[in-house]
Scaffold this motif. Structure first.
Motif, PDB file in Angstrom:
ATOM      1  N   VAL A   1     -91.777 -10.601   0.809  1.00 30.42           N
ATOM      2  CA  VAL A   1     -90.963 -11.638   0.185  1.00 30.42           C
ATOM      3  C   VAL A   1     -90.430 -12.579   1.264  1.00 30.42           C
ATOM      4  O   VAL A   1     -89.564 -12.185   2.045  1.00 30.42           O
ATOM      5  CB  VAL A   1     -89.782 -11.012  -0.599  1.00 30.42           C
ATOM      6  CG1 VAL A   1     -88.954 -12.091  -1.285  1.00 30.42           C
ATOM      7  CG2 VAL A   1     -90.286  -9.988  -1.594  1.00 30.42           C
ATOM      8  N   PRO A   2     -90.939 -13.799   1.340  1.00 29.71           N
ATOM      9  CA  PRO A   2     -90.400 -14.765   2.302  1.00 29.71           C
ATOM     10  C   PRO A   2     -88.952 -15.124   1.947  1.00 29.71           C
ATOM     11  O   PRO A   2     -88.606 -15.252   0.773  1.00 29.71           O
ATOM     12  CB  PRO A   2     -91.302 -15.992   2.134  1.00 29.71           C
ATOM     13  CG  PRO A   2     -92.519 -15.498   1.422  1.00 29.71           C
ATOM     14  CD  PRO A   2     -92.071 -14.338   0.593  1.00 29.71           C
ATOM     15  N   PHE A   3     -88.122 -15.271   2.966  1.00 28.79           N
ATOM     16  CA  PHE A   3     -86.740 -15.675   2.719  1.00 28.79           C
ATOM     17  C   PHE A   3     -86.692 -17.011   2.007  1.00 28.79           C
ATOM     18  O   PHE A   3     -85.771 -17.278   1.240  1.00 28.79           O
ATOM     19  CB  PHE A   3     -85.959 -15.738   4.036  1.00 28.79           C
ATOM     20  CG  PHE A   3     -85.375 -14.412   4.428  1.00 28.79           C
ATOM     21  CD1 PHE A   3     -84.010 -14.180   4.336  1.00 28.79           C
ATOM     22  CD2 PHE A   3     -86.181 -13.380   4.889  1.00 28.79           C
ATOM     23  CE1 PHE A   3     -83.472 -12.961   4.689  1.00 28.79           C
ATOM     24  CE2 PHE A   3     -85.653 -12.156   5.249  1.00 28.79           C
ATOM     25  CZ  PHE A   3     -84.283 -11.948   5.142  1.00 28.79           C
ATOM     26  N   SER A   4     -87.687 -17.849   2.216  1.00 25.60           N
ATOM     27  CA  SER A   4     -87.714 -19.162   1.554  1.00 25.60           C
ATOM     28  C   SER A   4     -87.781 -19.014   0.033  1.00 25.60           C
ATOM     29  O   SER A   4     -87.329 -19.903  -0.695  1.00 25.60           O
ATOM     30  CB  SER A   4     -88.887 -20.002   2.054  1.00 25.60           C
ATOM     31  OG  SER A   4     -90.111 -19.332   1.806  1.00 25.60           O
ATOM     32  N   ASP A   5     -88.297 -17.893  -0.468  1.00 27.11           N
ATOM     33  CA  ASP A   5     -88.335 -17.653  -1.918  1.00 27.11           C
ATOM     34  C   ASP A   5     -86.939 -17.417  -2.488  1.00 27.11           C
ATOM     35  O   ASP A   5     -86.744 -17.539  -3.695  1.00 27.11           O
ATOM     36  CB  ASP A   5     -89.206 -16.446  -2.256  1.00 27.11           C
ATOM     37  CG  ASP A   5     -90.691 -16.732  -2.117  1.00 27.11           C
ATOM     38  OD1 ASP A   5     -91.063 -17.872  -1.745  1.00 27.11           O
ATOM     39  OD2 ASP A   5     -91.495 -15.817  -2.371  1.00 27.11           O
ATOM     40  N   ALA A   6     -85.994 -17.069  -1.626  1.00 24.93           N
ATOM     41  CA  ALA A   6     -84.637 -16.756  -2.094  1.00 24.93           C
ATOM     42  C   ALA A   6     -83.722 -17.976  -2.117  1.00 24.93           C
ATOM     43  O   ALA A   6     -82.605 -17.884  -2.611  1.00 24.93           O
ATOM     44  CB  ALA A   6     -84.027 -15.689  -1.199  1.00 24.93           C
TER      45      ALA A   6
ATOM     46  N   ASP B   1     -79.339 -16.774  12.708  1.00 23.30           N
ATOM     47  CA  ASP B   1     -80.557 -16.868  13.518  1.00 23.30           C
ATOM     48  C   ASP B   1     -81.813 -16.362  12.802  1.00 23.30           C
ATOM     49  O   ASP B   1     -82.760 -15.938  13.440  1.00 23.30           O
ATOM     50  CB  ASP B   1     -80.377 -16.141  14.845  1.00 23.30           C
ATOM     51  CG  ASP B   1     -80.232 -14.644  14.695  1.00 23.30           C
ATOM     52  OD1 ASP B   1     -79.955 -14.182  13.578  1.00 23.30           O
ATOM     53  OD2 ASP B   1     -80.391 -13.928  15.698  1.00 23.30           O
ATOM     54  N   LEU B   2     -81.840 -16.427  11.478  1.00 25.45           N
ATOM     55  CA  LEU B   2     -83.066 -16.068  10.769  1.00 25.45           C
ATOM     56  C   LEU B   2     -84.107 -17.152  10.982  1.00 25.45           C
ATOM     57  O   LEU B   2     -83.826 -18.334  10.788  1.00 25.45           O
ATOM     58  CB  LEU B   2     -82.808 -15.923   9.263  1.00 25.45           C
ATOM     59  CG  LEU B   2     -82.172 -14.626   8.815  1.00 25.45           C
ATOM     60  CD1 LEU B   2     -81.801 -14.707   7.342  1.00 25.45           C
ATOM     61  CD2 LEU B   2     -83.093 -13.452   9.069  1.00 25.45           C
ATOM     62  N   GLY B   3     -85.277 -16.754  11.396  1.00 27.28           N
ATOM     63  CA  GLY B   3     -86.351 -17.712  11.594  1.00 27.28           C
ATOM     64  C   GLY B   3     -86.873 -18.230  10.265  1.00 27.28           C
ATOM     65  O   GLY B   3     -86.682 -17.607   9.224  1.00 27.28           O
ATOM     66  N   ARG B   4     -87.548 -19.353  10.317  1.00 25.62           N
ATOM     67  CA  ARG B   4     -88.036 -19.938   9.063  1.00 25.62           C
ATOM     68  C   ARG B   4     -89.162 -19.124   8.450  1.00 25.62           C
ATOM     69  O   ARG B   4     -89.482 -19.276   7.282  1.00 25.62           O
ATOM     70  CB  ARG B   4     -88.472 -21.383   9.273  1.00 25.62           C
ATOM     71  CG  ARG B   4     -89.620 -21.562  10.230  1.00 25.62           C
ATOM     72  CD  ARG B   4     -89.903 -23.047  10.451  1.00 25.62           C
ATOM     73  NE  ARG B   4     -90.981 -23.219  11.395  1.00 25.62           N
ATOM     74  CZ  ARG B   4     -92.217 -23.535  11.064  1.00 25.62           C
ATOM     75  NH1 ARG B   4     -92.512 -23.769   9.809  1.00 25.62           N
ATOM     76  NH2 ARG B   4     -93.146 -23.656  11.975  1.00 25.62           N
ATOM     77  N   ASP B   5     -89.747 -18.223   9.229  1.00 27.03           N
ATOM     78  CA  ASP B   5     -90.819 -17.371   8.718  1.00 27.03           C
ATOM     79  C   ASP B   5     -90.346 -15.951   8.418  1.00 27.03           C
ATOM     80  O   ASP B   5     -91.175 -15.056   8.217  1.00 27.03           O
ATOM     81  CB  ASP B   5     -91.972 -17.325   9.717  1.00 27.03           C
ATOM     82  CG  ASP B   5     -92.617 -18.692   9.899  1.00 27.03           C
ATOM     83  OD1 ASP B   5     -92.652 -19.465   8.929  1.00 27.03           O
ATOM     84  OD2 ASP B   5     -93.069 -18.986  11.022  1.00 27.03           O
ATOM     85  N   ALA B   6     -89.033 -15.722   8.382  1.00 26.58           N
ATOM     86  CA  ALA B   6     -88.500 -14.384   8.125  1.00 26.58           C
ATOM     87  C   ALA B   6     -88.913 -13.915   6.727  1.00 26.58           C
ATOM     88  O   ALA B   6     -88.969 -14.711   5.787  1.00 26.58           O
ATOM     89  CB  ALA B   6     -86.985 -14.378   8.259  1.00 26.58           C
TER      90      ALA B   6
ATOM     91  N   LYS C   1     -82.131 -10.691  -3.726  1.00 26.98           N
ATOM     92  CA  LYS C   1     -80.664 -10.610  -3.621  1.00 26.98           C
ATOM     93  C   LYS C   1     -80.245 -10.407  -2.161  1.00 26.98           C
ATOM     94  O   LYS C   1     -79.361 -11.093  -1.650  1.00 26.98           O
ATOM     95  CB  LYS C   1     -80.168  -9.464  -4.493  1.00 26.98           C
ATOM     96  CG  LYS C   1     -78.701  -9.227  -4.435  1.00 26.98           C
ATOM     97  CD  LYS C   1     -78.323  -8.032  -5.311  1.00 26.98           C
ATOM     98  CE  LYS C   1     -76.958  -7.515  -4.956  1.00 26.98           C
ATOM     99  NZ  LYS C   1     -76.642  -6.268  -5.638  1.00 26.98           N
ATOM    100  N   VAL C   2     -80.902  -9.474  -1.487  1.00 18.86           N
ATOM    101  CA  VAL C   2     -80.600  -9.208  -0.075  1.00 18.86           C
ATOM    102  C   VAL C   2     -80.882 -10.446   0.771  1.00 18.86           C
ATOM    103  O   VAL C   2     -80.093 -10.815   1.645  1.00 18.86           O
ATOM    104  CB  VAL C   2     -81.409  -7.989   0.426  1.00 18.86           C
ATOM    105  CG1 VAL C   2     -81.358  -7.877   1.943  1.00 18.86           C
ATOM    106  CG2 VAL C   2     -80.907  -6.719  -0.230  1.00 18.86           C
ATOM    107  N   ALA C   3     -81.999 -11.116   0.515  1.00 20.26           N
ATOM    108  CA  ALA C   3     -82.348 -12.314   1.281  1.00 20.26           C
ATOM    109  C   ALA C   3     -81.286 -13.397   1.108  1.00 20.26           C
ATOM    110  O   ALA C   3     -80.891 -14.044   2.081  1.00 20.26           O
ATOM    111  CB  ALA C   3     -83.716 -12.831   0.846  1.00 20.26           C
ATOM    112  N   ARG C   4     -80.811 -13.599  -0.113  1.00 17.53           N
ATOM    113  CA  ARG C   4     -79.770 -14.612  -0.349  1.00 17.53           C
ATOM    114  C   ARG C   4     -78.505 -14.281   0.430  1.00 17.53           C
ATOM    115  O   ARG C   4     -77.880 -15.153   1.022  1.00 17.53           O
ATOM    116  CB  ARG C   4     -79.467 -14.727  -1.840  1.00 17.53           C
ATOM    117  CG  ARG C   4     -80.532 -15.461  -2.597  1.00 17.53           C
ATOM    118  CD  ARG C   4     -80.159 -15.673  -4.071  1.00 17.53           C
ATOM    119  NE  ARG C   4     -81.324 -16.123  -4.787  1.00 17.53           N
ATOM    120  CZ  ARG C   4     -82.003 -15.403  -5.670  1.00 17.53           C
ATOM    121  NH1 ARG C   4     -81.608 -14.187  -5.997  1.00 17.53           N
ATOM    122  NH2 ARG C   4     -83.070 -15.901  -6.259  1.00 17.53           N
ATOM    123  N   GLU C   5     -78.126 -13.000   0.418  1.00 16.90           N
ATOM    124  CA  GLU C   5     -76.931 -12.576   1.151  1.00 16.90           C
ATOM    125  C   GLU C   5     -77.109 -12.806   2.645  1.00 16.90           C
ATOM    126  O   GLU C   5     -76.195 -13.301   3.319  1.00 16.90           O
ATOM    127  CB  GLU C   5     -76.631 -11.107   0.869  1.00 16.90           C
ATOM    128  CG  GLU C   5     -76.164 -10.853  -0.549  1.00 16.90           C
ATOM    129  CD  GLU C   5     -76.078  -9.372  -0.896  1.00 16.90           C
ATOM    130  OE1 GLU C   5     -76.391  -8.510  -0.029  1.00 16.90           O
ATOM    131  OE2 GLU C   5     -75.717  -9.059  -2.047  1.00 16.90           O
TER     132      GLU C   5
END
Length: 75
Positions: A66-71, A46-51, A35-39
């Motif tokens: 939890v990779p941001f890509s999962d969100a 400027d979130l990197g692709r590996d955040a 939920k936080v990642a989606r927000e």
């Protein structure tokens, strides 16, 4: 309830969650991290692709990453 911290790692930067939150278990912590990642994906340019969000327990040990890509929701 156990305490979990959602730390955000973006490249070599680590933003520490100073307060944490009480959640019933690791599954609930994972749901909250997504939920936080989606927000943040909607708000931070400027979130990197590996955040990632590193979920730590009350002792400070990282229990999930939890990779941001999962969100990302499919369109």
């Amino acid at each position: 309830m156990p305490l979990y911290f959602l730390h955000i790692r973006n490249g070599d930067k680590l933003e520490i969650d100073p307060d944490g939150m009480e959640l019933p278990d690791q599954d609930a912590a994972l749901i909250e991290a997504l939920k936080v990642a989606r927000e943040l994906l909607d708000e931070v340019a400027d979130l990197g692709r590996d955040a990632v969000i590193e979920i730590a327990d009350g002792t400070g040990e990282t229990v999930l990453t939890v990779p941001f890509s999962d969100a990302v929701r499919p369109h």
